[in-house]
Design an enzyme around this catalytic site. Structure first.
Site, mmCIF file in Angstrom:
data_model
loop_
_atom_site.group_PDB
_atom_site.id
_atom_site.type_symbol
_atom_site.label_atom_id
_atom_site.label_comp_id
_atom_site.label_asym_id
_atom_site.label_seq_id
_atom_site.Cartn_x
_atom_site.Cartn_y
_atom_site.Cartn_z
ATOM 1 C CD GLN A 29 -106.642 69.852 -15.292
ATOM 2 O OE1 GLN A 29 -106.033 69.233 -16.163
ATOM 3 N NE2 GLN A 29 -106.917 71.135 -15.388
ATOM 4 N N GLY A 30 -106.067 68.266 -10.167
ATOM 5 C CA GLY A 30 -106.375 68.938 -8.919
ATOM 6 C C GLY A 30 -105.373 70.041 -8.662
ATOM 7 C CE1 TYR A 31 -105.377 73.922 -11.559
ATOM 8 C CE2 TYR A 31 -107.365 72.636 -11.212
ATOM 9 C CZ TYR A 31 -106.479 73.258 -12.054
ATOM 10 O OH TYR A 31 -106.666 73.198 -13.407
ATOM 11 C CB ILE A 32 -101.082 71.743 -4.622
ATOM 12 C CG1 ILE A 32 -101.135 70.238 -4.927
ATOM 13 C CG2 ILE A 32 -100.370 72.006 -3.305
ATOM 14 C CD1 ILE A 32 -99.776 69.594 -5.179
ATOM 15 C CG ASN A 144 -109.025 73.403 -16.886
ATOM 16 O OD1 ASN A 144 -109.797 72.466 -16.993
ATOM 17 N ND2 ASN A 144 -108.490 73.999 -17.930
#
Length: 155
Positions: A29-32, A144
């Site tokens: 998972q990545g964060y914009i 996270n």
């Protein structure tokens, strides 16, 4: 608007290693967007993908909107729009009729194991498995999105 009510706990590794794992999935998972008031996350699992928008946490609750998206688009978003990414194995464990999600982190967060339980009400009572250790719900360093920016190995 959806509301997520979630409590987080550290996991006793010795006791956890003795637990039979029912179901596991690799999560990336990545964060914009990642700030204290809101996050926009892209999550890719073994065979699904989601775009999730979360608001400011108040206690164990926060607004949450989650949408299924095509896997190939999630991969493009992770590769092209996310500056920070977390990788982990998520274990799904049912204990006393409640689902616990236990994350074993990889990469710069290797060695960290965090368990989460979603509730219907902040005051809902539940049984804690013996492998649960201290509660860290209010400790932002265990989110996270924060682990993506300030990994466990740097503490």
């Amino acid at each position: 608007m959806g509301i997520e009510i979630e409590r987080k706990f550290l996991v006793n590794k010795e006791k956890w290693n003795q637990v039979k794992k029912e179901k596991r999935s690799l999560y990336r998972q990545g964060y914009i967007v990642s700030d204290p008031e809101k996050t926009i996350r892209v999550r890719l699992t073994d065979n699904e993908a989601f775009l999730t928008i979360k608001g400011l946490s108040v206690g164990a609750s926060r607004p949450e909107f989650e949408y299924s998206i095509p896997v190939d688009e999630a991969q493009q978003l992770l590769d092209g729009f996310c500056d920070t990414v977390v990788s982990k194995i998520r274990n799904f464990i049912t204990y006393d009729n409640k689902l616990w999600e236990v994350d074993e982190f990889h990469g710069d967060n290797e060695g960290l194991i965090v368990a989460e339980i979603e509730l219907d009400d902040e005051n809902e009572s539940f049984s804690r498995p013996e492998w649960i250790s201290e509660e860290v719900t209010s400790e932002k360093k265990y989110s996270n999105s924060n682990l993506a920016k300030k990994p466990y190995k740097s503490w």
